[in-house]
Scaffold this motif. Structure first.
Motif, PDB file in Angstrom:
ATOM      1  N   HIS A 119      -6.474  -5.765  -1.315  1.00  0.00           N
ATOM      2  CA  HIS A 119      -5.813  -5.107  -2.446  1.00  0.00           C
ATOM      3  C   HIS A 119      -5.901  -3.600  -2.273  1.00  0.00           C
ATOM      4  O   HIS A 119      -6.976  -3.047  -2.088  1.00  0.00           O
ATOM      5  N   TYR A 120      -4.730  -2.944  -2.297  1.00  0.00           N
ATOM      6  CA  TYR A 120      -4.673  -1.490  -2.174  1.00  0.00           C
ATOM      7  C   TYR A 120      -4.071  -0.911  -3.450  1.00  0.00           C
ATOM      8  O   TYR A 120      -3.772  -1.634  -4.410  1.00  0.00           O
ATOM      9  N   GLN A 121      -3.877   0.399  -3.488  1.00  0.00           N
ATOM     10  CA  GLN A 121      -3.418   1.071  -4.708  1.00  0.00           C
ATOM     11  C   GLN A 121      -1.933   1.430  -4.615  1.00  0.00           C
ATOM     12  O   GLN A 121      -1.361   1.518  -3.524  1.00  0.00           O
ATOM     13  N   LYS A 122      -1.334   1.629  -5.776  1.00  0.00           N
ATOM     14  CA  LYS A 122       0.073   2.050  -5.840  1.00  0.00           C
ATOM     15  C   LYS A 122       0.186   3.321  -6.669  1.00  0.00           C
ATOM     16  O   LYS A 122      -0.717   3.686  -7.423  1.00  0.00           O
ATOM     17  N   GLN A 154      -7.470  -6.600 -16.205  1.00  0.00           N
ATOM     18  CA  GLN A 154      -6.716  -5.620 -15.428  1.00  0.00           C
ATOM     19  C   GLN A 154      -7.456  -4.288 -15.256  1.00  0.00           C
ATOM     20  O   GLN A 154      -6.851  -3.263 -15.014  1.00  0.00           O
ATOM     21  N   GLU A 155      -8.783  -4.363 -15.377  1.00  0.00           N
ATOM     22  CA  GLU A 155      -9.595  -3.214 -14.957  1.00  0.00           C
ATOM     23  C   GLU A 155      -9.391  -3.011 -13.459  1.00  0.00           C
ATOM     24  O   GLU A 155      -9.347  -1.888 -12.962  1.00  0.00           O
ATOM     25  N   ILE A 156      -9.255  -4.127 -12.738  1.00  0.00           N
ATOM     26  CA  ILE A 156      -8.798  -4.116 -11.351  1.00  0.00           C
ATOM     27  C   ILE A 156      -7.394  -4.715 -11.376  1.00  0.00           C
ATOM     28  O   ILE A 156      -7.226  -5.915 -11.597  1.00  0.00           O
ATOM     29  N   GLY A 157      -6.401  -3.869 -11.199  1.00  0.00           N
ATOM     30  CA  GLY A 157      -5.023  -4.301 -11.414  1.00  0.00           C
ATOM     31  C   GLY A 157      -4.361  -4.855 -10.167  1.00  0.00           C
ATOM     32  O   GLY A 157      -3.806  -4.106  -9.354  1.00  0.00           O
ATOM     33  N   LEU A 158      -4.418  -6.161  -9.996  1.00  0.00           N
ATOM     34  CA  LEU A 158      -3.753  -6.789  -8.853  1.00  0.00           C
ATOM     35  C   LEU A 158      -2.259  -6.918  -9.157  1.00  0.00           C
ATOM     36  O   LEU A 158      -1.795  -7.970  -9.599  1.00  0.00           O
ATOM     37  N   ALA A 159      -1.525  -5.867  -8.929  1.00  0.00           N
ATOM     38  CA  ALA A 159      -0.077  -5.916  -9.139  1.00  0.00           C
ATOM     39  C   ALA A 159       0.557  -6.790  -8.066  1.00  0.00           C
ATOM     40  O   ALA A 159      -0.005  -6.995  -6.986  1.00  0.00           O
ATOM     41  N   SER A 160       1.762  -7.282  -8.350  1.00  0.00           N
ATOM     42  CA  SER A 160       2.398  -8.230  -7.435  1.00  0.00           C
ATOM     43  C   SER A 160       2.574  -7.653  -6.033  1.00  0.00           C
ATOM     44  O   SER A 160       2.498  -8.383  -5.042  1.00  0.00           O
ATOM     45  N   CYS A 161       2.800  -6.351  -5.927  1.00  0.00           N
ATOM     46  CA  CYS A 161       3.125  -5.736  -4.637  1.00  0.00           C
ATOM     47  C   CYS A 161       1.966  -4.966  -4.018  1.00  0.00           C
ATOM     48  O   CYS A 161       2.174  -4.168  -3.104  1.00  0.00           O
ATOM     49  N   VAL A 163      -1.012  -6.489  -2.852  1.00  0.00           N
ATOM     50  CA  VAL A 163      -1.966  -7.405  -2.213  1.00  0.00           C
ATOM     51  C   VAL A 163      -1.329  -8.055  -0.995  1.00  0.00           C
ATOM     52  O   VAL A 163      -0.231  -8.606  -1.075  1.00  0.00           O
ATOM     53  N   LEU A 164      -2.035  -7.988   0.140  1.00  0.00           N
ATOM     54  CA  LEU A 164      -1.673  -8.763   1.322  1.00  0.00           C
ATOM     55  C   LEU A 164      -2.571  -9.993   1.338  1.00  0.00           C
ATOM     56  O   LEU A 164      -3.800  -9.869   1.297  1.00  0.00           O
ATOM     57  N   TRP A 165      -1.954 -11.184   1.357  1.00  0.00           N
ATOM     58  CA  TRP A 165      -2.690 -12.441   1.252  1.00  0.00           C
ATOM     59  C   TRP A 165      -2.613 -13.241   2.559  1.00  0.00           C
ATOM     60  O   TRP A 165      -1.608 -13.175   3.263  1.00  0.00           O
ATOM     61  N   LYS A 166      -3.641 -14.033   2.816  1.00  0.00           N
ATOM     62  CA  LYS A 166      -3.475 -15.134   3.756  1.00  0.00           C
ATOM     63  C   LYS A 166      -2.538 -16.137   3.097  1.00  0.00           C
ATOM     64  O   LYS A 166      -2.697 -16.475   1.923  1.00  0.00           O
ATOM     65  N   LYS A 167      -1.582 -16.614   3.837  1.00  0.00           N
ATOM     66  CA  LYS A 167      -0.629 -17.558   3.262  1.00  0.00           C
ATOM     67  C   LYS A 167      -1.325 -18.816   2.742  1.00  0.00           C
ATOM     68  O   LYS A 167      -0.888 -19.435   1.757  1.00  0.00           O
ATOM     69  N   SER A 168      -2.419 -19.199   3.361  1.00  0.00           N
ATOM     70  CA  SER A 168      -3.142 -20.411   2.965  1.00  0.00           C
ATOM     71  C   SER A 168      -3.652 -20.350   1.533  1.00  0.00           C
ATOM     72  O   SER A 168      -3.929 -21.388   0.922  1.00  0.00           O
ATOM     73  N   SER A 202      -9.153   2.052  -1.536  1.00  0.00           N
ATOM     74  CA  SER A 202      -8.656   3.118  -2.408  1.00  0.00           C
ATOM     75  C   SER A 202      -7.337   3.710  -1.932  1.00  0.00           C
ATOM     76  O   SER A 202      -6.731   4.514  -2.646  1.00  0.00           O
ATOM     77  N   ASN A 203      -6.877   3.330  -0.764  1.00  0.00           N
ATOM     78  CA  ASN A 203      -5.659   3.922  -0.195  1.00  0.00           C
ATOM     79  C   ASN A 203      -4.416   3.567  -1.002  1.00  0.00           C
ATOM     80  O   ASN A 203      -4.225   2.415  -1.374  1.00  0.00           O
TER      81      ASN A 203
END
Length: 308
Positions: A119-122, A154-161, A163-168, A202-203
């Motif tokens: 998870h990175y930042q936007k 959402q203190e840690i905001g995993l927005a849809s775009c 996060v890079l996920w393992k497809k599994s 944090s990037n």
């Protein structure tokens, strides 16, 4: 060459933005990816706008969502997941800007730390294109099921775009196709509750365009469809947390607080009914819910006086 990463992009009437987004994807510093552009039944000239770039770059594929998937972002993304060839997946929107090191950094973090997602930042922008900055990878924290409170609130905001996920990760969890807003919040909360492990950095690697016609813009303009979807997403998240015995007192307080903004749906009563609380617990949360607006007003007054 089989792609290592599949980019899934739902699109609907974004002919005026999508080429700029795709150009930033083509500028990625790694090349072993595919981008599935899933058309959700748009009525503009997106197909004509894309014709040239699709011929030039075979990694870009323009697909139409089949009727077996419901209309909307969740249906398009689920179709993309079923079509994806990469071992990793990421979701991009059709009107944003992607950092050129996005895929490279995310992949490096995943493989170096042996985790399920990164998870990175936007950073949001409106009209002026953002300045792209290259910084060393800055580790922030690991993210596990133990952090579910921070993810759901959402203190840690995993927005849809972001996060890079393992497809599994999506073998058993998919987007709820009945949701037309907050679908990624509901889905990602469920993924974290499944105990997939990730790394937060944090990037800033993604730049989201703010405009009134986005789903988020419509939600904050009180669009009834988006608001109803958020209400349903809240109930789905609560149901999942209850089933997995992850619904803490602090999270219940968060949801009851949220219910004060959805009085037209009688959300508080639906939450209490779903949880099957004892009479004492019902009365306690009823008191909390009824007095929250007053306590919030007093808190805001205190903050104002402190600034004077």
């Amino acid at each position: 060459m089989k792609p290592k990463i599949t980019i899934i992009m739902a699109t609907y009437n974004r002919a005026h933005f999508i080429l700029e987004t795709l150009e930033t994807i083509q500028n990625q510093s790694i090349v072993n990816w595919e981008c599935l552009i899933i058309d959700d039944g748009g009525t503009d000239d997106t197909a004509e706008v894309l014709a040239s770039i699709l011929k030039q770059d075979l990694r870009l594929q323009f697909l139409h969502r089949p009727d077996s998937y419901q209309k909307g972002l969740p249906g398009c993304r689920n179709y993309g997941l079923d079509m994806a060839k990469g071992a990793y997946v990421i979701f991009f929107d059709d009107d944003d800007i992607v950092h050129p090191e996005n895929l490279k950094i995310g992949l490096e973090v995943l493989e170096t730390n042996n985790v399920d997602f990164c998870h990175y930042q936007k950073l949001a922008f409106e009209t002026e294109r953002p300045l792209i900055v290259n910084n060393p990878i800055t580790f922030q924290q690991y993210l596990t099921k133990a952090d579910i409170d921070k993810v759901v609130s959402q203190e840690i905001g995993l927005a849809s775009c972001t996060v890079l996920w393992k497809k599994s990760c999506f073998n058993r969890v998919r987007f709820n196709e009945n949701l037309l807003y907050a679908e990624e919040w509901e889905c990602y909360s469920k993924l974290i509750s499944e105990n997939f492990k990730g790394v937060v950095i944090s990037n800033v690697l993604y730049y989201n365009r703010k405009h009134a016609n986005s789903n988020t813009g419509e939600f904050y303009s009180n669009n009834p469809i988006r608001r109803a979807s958020k209400k349903e997403a809240i109930l789905l998240v609560i149901k999942n947390l209850k089933e997995k015995q992850l619904l803490s007192s602090s999270l219940l307080r968060y949801f009851v607080t949220q219910a004060t903004d959805f009085k037209e749906y009688n959300l508080f009563t639906q939450i209490i009914t779903l949880l099957e609380l004892s009479i004492f617990e019902k009365l306690k949360w009823q008191f909390f819910y009824s007095t929250f607006p007053l306590r919030l007003s007093v808190y805001k007054l205190k903050i104002t006086f402190r600034k004077i």
